[in-house]
Motif scaffolding. Structure first.
Motif, short mmCIF file in Angstrom:
data_model
loop_
_atom_site.label_atom_id
_atom_site.label_comp_id
_atom_site.label_asym_id
_atom_site.label_seq_id
_atom_site.Cartn_x
_atom_site.Cartn_y
_atom_site.Cartn_z
N GLY A 102 0.79 -1.23 0.00
CA GLY A 102 0.00 0.00 0.00
C GLY A 102 0.83 1.28 0.00
O GLY A 102 0.27 2.37 0.00
N GLN A 103 2.14 1.16 -0.01
CA GLN A 103 2.99 2.37 0.04
C GLN A 103 3.40 2.79 -1.37
O GLN A 103 3.36 1.99 -2.30
N PRO A 104 3.82 4.05 -1.55
CA PRO A 104 4.32 4.49 -2.86
C PRO A 104 5.58 3.70 -3.23
O PRO A 104 6.34 3.29 -2.35
N LEU A 170 7.40 18.64 -5.01
CA LEU A 170 6.02 18.28 -4.64
C LEU A 170 5.89 17.90 -3.16
O LEU A 170 4.84 17.44 -2.74
N GLY A 171 6.97 18.06 -2.40
CA GLY A 171 6.90 17.71 -0.98
C GLY A 171 7.26 16.26 -0.74
O GLY A 171 7.99 15.64 -1.52
N LYS A 172 6.72 15.72 0.32
CA LYS A 172 7.07 14.36 0.74
C LYS A 172 6.47 13.32 -0.20
O LYS A 172 5.46 13.55 -0.86
N ILE A 173 7.09 12.14 -0.19
CA ILE A 173 6.68 11.04 -1.06
C ILE A 173 5.23 10.63 -0.79
O ILE A 173 4.48 10.36 -1.72
N SER A 174 4.83 10.62 0.47
CA SER A 174 3.46 10.17 0.82
C SER A 174 2.41 11.23 0.53
O SER A 174 1.21 10.97 0.64
N GLU A 175 2.85 12.44 0.17
CA GLU A 175 1.91 13.54 -0.09
C GLU A 175 1.91 13.83 -1.59
O GLU A 175 1.31 13.11 -2.38
N GLY A 176 2.60 14.89 -2.00
CA GLY A 176 2.65 15.26 -3.41
C GLY A 176 3.24 14.18 -4.29
O GLY A 176 2.96 14.11 -5.48
N GLY A 177 4.08 13.34 -3.68
CA GLY A 177 4.70 12.27 -4.45
C GLY A 177 3.71 11.34 -5.11
O GLY A 177 4.02 10.73 -6.14
N LEU A 178 2.53 11.21 -4.53
CA LEU A 178 1.53 10.31 -5.11
C LEU A 178 1.07 10.77 -6.49
O LEU A 178 0.54 9.98 -7.27
N LEU A 179 1.30 12.05 -6.79
CA LEU A 179 0.90 12.57 -8.10
C LEU A 179 1.80 12.06 -9.22
O LEU A 179 1.45 12.14 -10.39
N VAL A 180 2.98 11.57 -8.86
CA VAL A 180 3.90 11.07 -9.90
C VAL A 180 4.21 9.59 -9.71
O VAL A 180 5.25 9.10 -10.14
N ARG A 183 0.23 3.32 -9.69
CA ARG A 183 -0.33 2.39 -8.70
C ARG A 183 -1.10 1.32 -9.43
O ARG A 183 -2.09 1.63 -10.10
N GLY A 184 -0.63 0.09 -9.34
CA GLY A 184 -1.31 -0.97 -10.07
C GLY A 184 -1.32 -0.64 -11.55
O GLY A 184 -0.28 -0.44 -12.15
N ASN A 185 -2.52 -0.53 -12.11
CA ASN A 185 -2.64 -0.21 -13.54
C ASN A 185 -3.12 1.21 -13.76
O ASN A 185 -3.75 1.51 -14.78
N THR A 186 -2.83 2.11 -12.82
CA THR A 186 -3.18 3.52 -13.02
C THR A 186 -1.92 4.37 -12.84
O THR A 186 -1.03 4.03 -12.07
N TRP A 187 -1.89 5.47 -13.57
CA TRP A 187 -0.75 6.40 -13.49
C TRP A 187 -1.13 7.58 -12.62
O TRP A 187 -2.27 8.01 -12.61
N GLY A 188 -0.15 8.14 -11.91
CA GLY A 188 -0.37 9.36 -11.14
C GLY A 188 -0.78 10.49 -12.07
O GLY A 188 -0.44 10.49 -13.26
N GLN A 189 -1.48 11.48 -11.52
CA GLN A 189 -2.06 12.55 -12.35
C GLN A 189 -1.03 13.38 -13.11
O GLN A 189 -1.34 13.96 -14.14
N LEU A 190 0.19 13.46 -12.60
CA LEU A 190 1.20 14.30 -13.27
C LEU A 190 2.10 13.51 -14.21
O LEU A 190 2.94 14.08 -14.89
N ILE A 191 1.92 12.19 -14.25
CA ILE A 191 2.76 11.39 -15.15
C ILE A 191 2.36 11.68 -16.60
O ILE A 191 1.18 11.83 -16.90
#
Length: 199
Positions: A102-104, A170-180, A183-191
């Protein structure tokens, strides 16, 4: 400060070109014998040096440009990564989220490279875009950076600027990092977002 790129596929080549364009020496390595790609490295520029993995990981800053699943193979090259900064260029697309607990994915990289400071960055651009000169229409191509270590993020931000990019933290990995992060078969919004910053 010394630099290395581990992985010499399309992304590794694109990163090596960015260093070569700016006259900054960088070593490149894979798990293969460096003689097998030395000519490729030399063709990019005289400051792109093919090395074996054991020598390349002596660098201060290491760009991890291998498949996400291969991180453990690279991590075995040193017993401890204390004092090193790892720039995580990998994408864990297709890796089941439960496999990451469940982690980045950058946190999985940090666990593999015990003791290193990890900065997620340069992973949101496709190789064909990363390969191009980041000076675009009077602006600079954006790279996103995220890290749990502010000092490391600033250090890589400074390097990104030397390479001609416009770093955005983008700040910490668990915060803004999730945007890049994939996860599974989905891409972060900024990728895949190819953005240009005008100063």
């Amino acid at each position: 400060m010394s630099y290395a790129i581990i992985g010499f596929g399309k992304i590794g080549h694109a990163l090596a070109k960015a260093f070569a364009r700016n006259g900054i020496e960088v070593s490149v390595a894979t798990t293969r014998n460096p003689q097998s790609f030395a000519a490729d490295a030399a063709a990019i520029g005289p400051k792109v040096i093919a090395k074996n993995l054991a020598d390349a990981v002596k660098a201060d800053v290491i760009f991890l440009a291998v498949r996400f699943e291969s991180r453990g193979d690279v991590a075995k090259a040193l017993p401890n990564w204390q004092g090193k900064t790892i720039v995580d260029v990998t994408n864990a697309y297709g890796v089941p989220p439960e496999q990451l607990g469940g982690q980045p994915s950058a946190q999985a990289v940090a666990q593999a490279f015990a003791g290193a400071k990890v900065v997620k960055g340069f992973n949101h651009l496709v190789a064909a875009v990363l390969d191009q000169d980041p000076a675009v229409h009077g602006g600079r191509r954006v790279v996103f950076l995220t890290s749990d270590d502010d000092g490391a993020a600033s250090e890589i931000g400074t390097l990104a600027e030397k390479l001609g990019f416009a770093p955005i933290k983008l700040g910490k990995i668990s915060e803004g990092g999730l945007l890049v992060h994939a996860r599974g078969n989905t891409w972060g919004q900024l990728i895949f977002k190819d953005l240009v910053k005008f100063d």
